[in-house]
Design an enzyme around this catalytic site. Structure first.
Site, mmCIF file in Angstrom:
data_model
loop_
_atom_site.group_PDB
_atom_site.id
_atom_site.type_symbol
_atom_site.label_atom_id
_atom_site.label_comp_id
_atom_site.label_asym_id
_atom_site.label_seq_id
_atom_site.Cartn_x
_atom_site.Cartn_y
_atom_site.Cartn_z
ATOM 1 C CG HIS B 128 61.483 50.533 4.107
ATOM 2 N ND1 HIS B 128 62.743 50.044 4.330
ATOM 3 C CD2 HIS B 128 61.562 51.271 2.966
ATOM 4 C CE1 HIS B 128 63.552 50.472 3.361
ATOM 5 N NE2 HIS B 128 62.861 51.207 2.517
ATOM 6 C CG ASP B 205 60.444 53.596 9.500
ATOM 7 O OD1 ASP B 205 60.822 54.755 9.216
ATOM 8 O OD2 ASP B 205 60.507 52.643 8.696
ATOM 9 C CD GLN B 208 58.706 57.728 2.703
ATOM 10 O OE1 GLN B 208 58.306 58.826 2.309
ATOM 11 N NE2 GLN B 208 59.714 57.113 2.144
ATOM 12 C CE LYS B 231 63.544 57.370 2.951
ATOM 13 N NZ LYS B 231 63.404 56.901 1.577
ATOM 14 C CB CYS B 369 62.523 48.714 0.439
ATOM 15 S SG CYS B 369 63.954 49.086 -0.547
HETATM 16 C C1 LIG Z 1 59.276 53.888 5.763
HETATM 17 C C2 LIG Z 1 60.749 53.792 5.544
HETATM 18 N N1 LIG Z 1 61.521 53.249 6.485
HETATM 19 C C3 LIG Z 1 62.850 53.160 6.350
HETATM 20 C C4 LIG Z 1 63.493 53.604 5.223
HETATM 21 C C5 LIG Z 1 64.977 53.467 5.120
HETATM 22 O O1 LIG Z 1 65.567 54.702 5.073
HETATM 23 P P1 LIG Z 1 67.120 54.836 4.722
HETATM 24 O O2 LIG Z 1 67.328 54.053 3.475
HETATM 25 O O3 LIG Z 1 67.311 56.289 4.535
HETATM 26 O O4 LIG Z 1 67.886 54.277 5.879
HETATM 27 C C6 LIG Z 1 62.734 54.171 4.204
HETATM 28 C C7 LIG Z 1 63.391 54.640 2.959
HETATM 29 O O5 LIG Z 1 63.113 54.222 1.876
HETATM 30 C C8 LIG Z 1 61.338 54.263 4.370
HETATM 31 O O6 LIG Z 1 60.574 54.796 3.408
#
Ligand SMILES: Cc1ncc(COP(=O)(O)O)c(C=O)c1O
Lengths: 147, 411
Positions: B128, B205, B208, B231, B369
């Site tokens: 992401h 990370d 998900q 999430k 993203c």
């Molecule tokens: C794999 C992953 N990493 C990071 C993020 C970023 O999360 P947040 O926007 O809650 O900071 C997301 C959210 O879309 C994600 O799916």
């Protein structure tokens, strides 16, 4: 189908989306403008020959949703052969049409795109090609980005 | 206790989510955008409500009862998170705005304290943007180089490439536990072992992952684990950085100001001990409490049954996709969680999204993203249906009926 949805995806729009007119890179052109909608990844490039204050020829190339492709296709059909000043007026009217600030008078068959006004997230799809045209006509050479 | 039966009462679970019981465009809502954010159970809504209605006060600074209650509630939530991730100490649980801020905190610290010119940071091609851009910035600031491990056509990290791109200069390997764009569950145990063998720190990370699979940071032996409350059936604006104690001691402060200091004079400041060192300013107290409530709520869910249920949803979707003419799944990893990313011949993902909305079905269309993933698969965007515990097999079937009518409309 829901009437609003049907208004958005009228047969003519679907048809232009499937088989866009004025599509492809022309051999000769005087102006070129790139446009990108980072939100959905739609990309298109507009090519035009502007001569003696007229839009002599216009074509586009790119990929995007049915709305953006149909809008680009119909825009090319409408503005080719028009005076640049009239094309700009049409741009303004179209912009107002799809944002609900104006009715469909003086807009001809572009009226069928009026349905996007009920879909705020899709207005940018319908206006991507038009923004490129506007940049081109104003002599602004920066690529169009909807962000 | 009786032997474990993996039955999952999805209807009982659904009753706990008030938002699910509504119509959109005259159709019952089918919410399949859970990778973007999950809905919140009544328990979470009530906890936030109760906090504002009864306990609201600033934390760590009042001597009055409300402040003591708010502080206790916040620290109890920290303990819930600790136990949820099986972290060794509560001091290793830092509250952030979300995964994005958690990764930024670490990347910023590495840029200032660890990375030197010639050093390397290793990520993968399925990240992401939140796990790409902070490292690009850290590398730009420090003179380090960003390396990217390839993924294959199924959307799996090529382990040989990951291993080959680790070197004695790799200071940190940062990668997703589960990919939001493809659904791939990375073999993080193996990746962590490889990275540690190369002497690199590891950040996972987990944005998900945490709603779909249990996480034990000590068993994983990772140095950092980032997640977002929203999430995980919790509120937006709150997330967690788990960090190994020694690393959190070593990394420099991120934001500075109130709450993160022990002593301030105009000559210098002495920073507060962990975890407060990394929590400048009044925190999102209601968010912390809501996240704590979400975790406590999840504790009451039968996890093996939940995982089996979600696997069934994804299996049904994958099977129905094979039967829909013109449908291509993007991301066919062996192990996947929660996500079905797809293309439909001749229909742009955004048109699919708008069309499905009128069937009451919420999906996401776009690059998720993860623009490099789109580039890797040579698509401008995908449509993505993503599942949570409260989705049903009937909803999956409704999705495919609607997709079939999309296909016929645009054909
Ligand atoms: C794999 C992953 N990493 C990071 C993020 C970023 O999360 P947040 O926007 O809650 O900071 C997301 C959210 O879309 C994600 O799916």
């Amino acid at each position: 189908m829901n009437p609003e949805l049907r208004a958005l995806y009228q047969e003519m729009i679907l048809d232009h989306g499937r088989r866009p007119r004025h599509f492809g890179v022309p051999e000769h052109y005087t102006h070129k403008m790139e446009a990108f909608n980072p939100l959905c990844g739609d990309r298109l490039t507009l090519y035009a020959t502007l001569e003696d204050g007229n839009v002599k020829a216009v074509q586009f190339e790119g990929q995007g949703c049915a709305i953006s492709m149909a809008s680009a296709s119909m825009m090319c059909e409408e503005v080719e052969g028009k005076a640049c000043a009239d094309a700009r007026t049409l741009y303004e009217h179209f912009q107002q049409l799809v944002t609900g600030q104006r009715g469909a008078e003086d807009i001809g068959r572009l009226e069928i795109l009026a349905g996007v006004r009920h879909f705020p997230s899709r207005v940018k799809c319908a206006t991507l090609a038009w923004h490129s045209l506007d940049h081109m006509l104003r002599g602004d050479s920066t690529p169009v980005s909807t962000e | 206790m009786t032997a474990h039966q993996p039955v999952f009462d999805v209807e009982a679970l659904r009753r706990q989510f008030p938002i699910l019981h509504q119509e959109v465009h005259g159709r019952p809502l089918i919410y399949l955008d859970n990778a973007a954010t999950t809905q919140k159970p009544q328990a979470v809504i009530d906890a936030i409500d109760r906090y504002y209605a009864h306990d609201n006060a600033n934390v760590h600074r009042g001597v009055h009862s409300l402040s003591e209650r708010a502080t206790a509630a916040m620290e109890q939530a920290r303990e819930s998170v600790r136990s949820f991730l099986n972290a060794g100490e509560v001091a290793e649980v830092i509250f952030t705005r979300g995964t994005t801020e958690a990764i930024n905190l670490v990347a910023h610290g590495f840029a200032r304290e660890v990375l030197r010119p010639g050093d390397e940071v290793l990520i993968t091609a399925l990240e992401h943007h939140a796990n790409i851009v902070p490292w690009q910035q850290a590398c730009a600031a420090s003179g380090a180089t960003l390396k990217v491990a390839d993924i294959d056509d199924n959307g799996e990290v090529v382990l040989a490439d990951f291993e080959a791109k680790l070197s004695e200069r790799t200071r940190i390997a940062a990668f997703a536990h589960v990919s939001n764009a493809l659904g791939t569950i990375n073999p993080i145990e193996k990746m962590i072992a490889l990275a540690r063998a190369a002497g690199a720190a590891v950040l996972i990370d987990g944005a998900q992952a945490v709603a779909h699979t249990p996480v034990d940071v000590q068993a994983l032996d990772c140095d950092f684990y980032a997640l977002s409350g929203h999430k995980l059936y919790g509120p937006t604006g709150i997330g967690v950085l788990y960090g190994r104690h020694e690393w959190l001691e070593r990394l420099p402060v991120y934001q500075t100001g109130g709450d993160m200091i022990r002593e301030v004079s105009f000559d210098k400041s002495v920073f507060a001990p962990l975890p407060h060192k990394f929590e400048a300013g009044t925190p999102h107290i209601a968010g912390v409490i809501g996240l704590g409530a979400a975790i406590e709520w999840l504790r009451g869910v039968d996890w093996p049954a939940l995982i089996a249920h979600e696997d069934r949803l994804l299996a049904r979707a994958t099977e129905r996709a094979a039967g829909l003419p013109g449908m291509t799944i993007v991301g066919r990893a062996q192990r996947k969680a929660g996500v079905l990313s797809f293309m439909l011949d001749g229909v742009h993902p955004h048109d699919i999204g708008t069309f499905l909305d009128f069937e009451g079905i919420a999906i996401r269309a776009g690059h998720h993203c993860a623009m490099p993933v789109m580039t890797r698969f040579n698509v401008p965007a995908t449509a993505r249906a993503s599942f949570a515990a409260y989705n049903t097999l009937a909803e999956v079937d409704r999705l495919f009926e609607a997709l079939d009518s999309v296909r016929r409309t645009f054909a």
